[in-house]
Design a protein around this motif. Structure first.
Motif, PDB file in Angstrom:
ATOM      1  N   CYS A  15     -13.462   0.197   2.768  1.00 40.97           N
ATOM      2  CA  CYS A  15     -13.288   0.345   1.306  1.00 40.97           C
ATOM      3  C   CYS A  15     -12.280  -0.465   0.456  1.00 40.97           C
ATOM      4  O   CYS A  15     -12.766  -1.013  -0.357  1.00 40.97           O
ATOM      5  N   LEU A  16     -11.007  -0.175   0.969  1.00 40.64           N
ATOM      6  CA  LEU A  16     -10.190  -0.938   0.293  1.00 40.64           C
ATOM      7  C   LEU A  16     -10.397  -2.211   0.331  1.00 40.64           C
ATOM      8  O   LEU A  16      -9.938  -3.149  -0.587  1.00 40.64           O
ATOM      9  N   PHE A  55       0.983   5.407   0.428  1.00 36.44           N
ATOM     10  CA  PHE A  55       0.488   6.495   0.886  1.00 36.44           C
ATOM     11  C   PHE A  55       1.020   7.727   0.455  1.00 36.44           C
ATOM     12  O   PHE A  55       2.286   8.042   1.149  1.00 36.44           O
ATOM     13  N   ALA A  92      -6.095   5.310   7.601  1.00 35.33           N
ATOM     14  CA  ALA A  92      -5.477   4.592   6.311  1.00 35.33           C
ATOM     15  C   ALA A  92      -4.798   3.461   6.273  1.00 35.33           C
ATOM     16  O   ALA A  92      -5.310   2.625   5.609  1.00 35.33           O
ATOM     17  N   GLU A 107      -7.078   0.649   7.331  1.00 33.10           N
ATOM     18  CA  GLU A 107      -7.851   0.131   6.179  1.00 33.10           C
ATOM     19  C   GLU A 107      -6.957  -0.784   5.183  1.00 33.10           C
ATOM     20  O   GLU A 107      -7.497  -1.629   5.020  1.00 33.10           O
ATOM     21  N   ALA A 108      -5.780  -0.337   5.067  1.00 35.51           N
ATOM     22  CA  ALA A 108      -4.870  -1.126   4.335  1.00 35.51           C
ATOM     23  C   ALA A 108      -4.477  -2.597   4.843  1.00 35.51           C
ATOM     24  O   ALA A 108      -4.715  -3.574   4.207  1.00 35.51           O
ATOM     25  N   ALA A 162      -1.827  -1.074  -3.820  1.00 38.27           N
ATOM     26  CA  ALA A 162      -2.911  -0.034  -3.673  1.00 38.27           C
ATOM     27  C   ALA A 162      -2.443   1.206  -3.366  1.00 38.27           C
ATOM     28  O   ALA A 162      -1.134   1.587  -2.881  1.00 38.27           O
ATOM     29  N   ALA A 212       0.648  -1.122  -0.002  1.00 39.29           N
ATOM     30  CA  ALA A 212       0.087  -0.062   0.008  1.00 39.29           C
ATOM     31  C   ALA A 212       1.026   1.222  -0.007  1.00 39.29           C
ATOM     32  O   ALA A 212       1.744   1.278   0.739  1.00 39.29           O
ATOM     33  N   ARG A 231      -8.772   6.182  -3.446  1.00 40.74           N
ATOM     34  CA  ARG A 231      -8.335   4.560  -3.079  1.00 40.74           C
ATOM     35  C   ARG A 231      -8.255   4.095  -4.695  1.00 40.74           C
ATOM     36  O   ARG A 231      -9.342   3.966  -5.385  1.00 40.74           O
ATOM     37  N   LEU A 247      -3.731   4.874  -1.090  1.00 39.57           N
ATOM     38  CA  LEU A 247      -4.528   5.497  -0.290  1.00 39.57           C
ATOM     39  C   LEU A 247      -4.249   6.858  -0.078  1.00 39.57           C
ATOM     40  O   LEU A 247      -3.134   7.029   0.474  1.00 39.57           O
TER      41      LEU A 247
END
Ligand code: UTP
Length: 290
Positions: free
Chosen positions: A145-146, A11, A43, A46-47, A130, A9, A210, A132
């Protein structure tokens, strides 16, 4: 066909956060709290919930506090331990990731979101990843969401972009997708436009920070083409790949707060405070007086 899992992920946290001056003179925007947790922690959580194992922060000058935040706060831990503060220690535990699971790379100049993502190219390597944007708080604790997107990606592969429907008069503020065939929350994308001029938007489906992307986007970003605002835009790089690779928009379930904006940030604080049993009664009582 089984799709490779999204393990990394990115950022991008190199932005200057000018809308939050003077606070952002000394505090990175991504460390501004919503209730008591910094935006970046939401965030990262979420990841992690989506199964990502490696967090890559694209930072910039003056963002050193971000690195300290995820470090072990030795003195604080010692003091809390000596005082028997188990609850507070547990909270601190939640801010730590296994050693080596976070990597930092610098974006030396704020040349745009696309440039920030490109700065992570060596750490990402040749696998799907990903992205974010921590100042977009997407709130659906039961199924973040992710995670929704990773599940969709496991089915369709390619690139998956989170979107939400915005009012027609707001489309000029976002990256807007050109929609193809829709199947529930998944919509094929046939194009994408960054901040279309009023009245020219191809849809009302706006990207909300995202992304699950294939590594080829890094090759396009390597060309350093300038787009809207003179910046290297992630949207433009994605748009070049549409038609070559599969792209889907995922209309995410949940609420979105634009915490890069003062009103959005305050709204997020109120909304999440009202979900916290320890403070909701006081906040609600105050709101009732207005
Ligand atoms: P924003 O457009 O919100 O810019 O960036 P900003 O600098 O953070 O904030 P304002 O507009 O000056 O108040 C969207 C995301 O892209 C990152 C930001 O950190 C944010 O997560 N970004 C933007 C970079 O990492 N580098 C850039 O050069 C630009």
């Amino acid at each position: 066909m089984a799709q490779p899992r999204v393990r990394k992920a990115v950022f991008p946290v190199g932005g200057m956060g000018t809308r939050f001056l003077p606070a952002t003179k000394a505090v990175p925007k991504e460390l501004l709290p919503v209730v008591d947790k910094p935006l970046l922690q939401y965030a990262v959580d979420e990841a992690l919930a989506a199964g990502c194992e490696q967090m890559i922060f694209v930072t910039a000058r003056g963002k050193g506090a971000l690195e300290d935040y995820f470090d072990i706060a030795g003195e604080m831990v010692a003091t809390l331990t000596a005082r028997g503060k188990a609850a507070e220690l547990a909270v601190l535990d939640g801010t730590q990731l296994p050693a080596g699971d976070i990597a930092y790379v610098r974006q030396q100049e704020p040349l745009g979101l696309g440039h920030a993502v490109w700065c992570a190219r060596h750490l990402v390597g040749r696998e799907p990843f990903a992205v974010l944007l921590p100042d977009e708080l997407l709130w659906e604790p039961a199924n973040p969401c992710l995670k929704q997107m990773a599940d969709a990606h496991a089915r369709v592969g390619g690139n998956v972009i989170a979107v939400m429907e915005v009012p027609a008069e707001h489309t000029h503020r976002y990256g807007i997708i050109v929609p193809g065939q829709a199947d529930g929350a998944l919509t094929e994308m046939t194009g994408m436009v960054e901040k279309p001029k009023a009245g020219t938007a191809p849809s009302r489906l706006a990207a909300v920070g995202r992304y699950i992307l294939q590594p080829e986007v890094m090759d396009v970003l390597s060309q350093h083409k300038r787009g809207a605002g003179g910046e290297i835009q992630l949207t433009d790089a994605m748009a070049e790949l549409i038609g070559i690779q599969p792209f889907h928009a995922w209309t995410f379930g949940g609420r979105r707060f634009d915490c890069g904006d003062k009103a959005g940030h305050i709204t997020a604080n109120i909304a999440l405070a009202l979900e916290r049993p320890d403070i909701a009664p006081d906040v609600r009582a105050y709101l009732a007086t207005l």
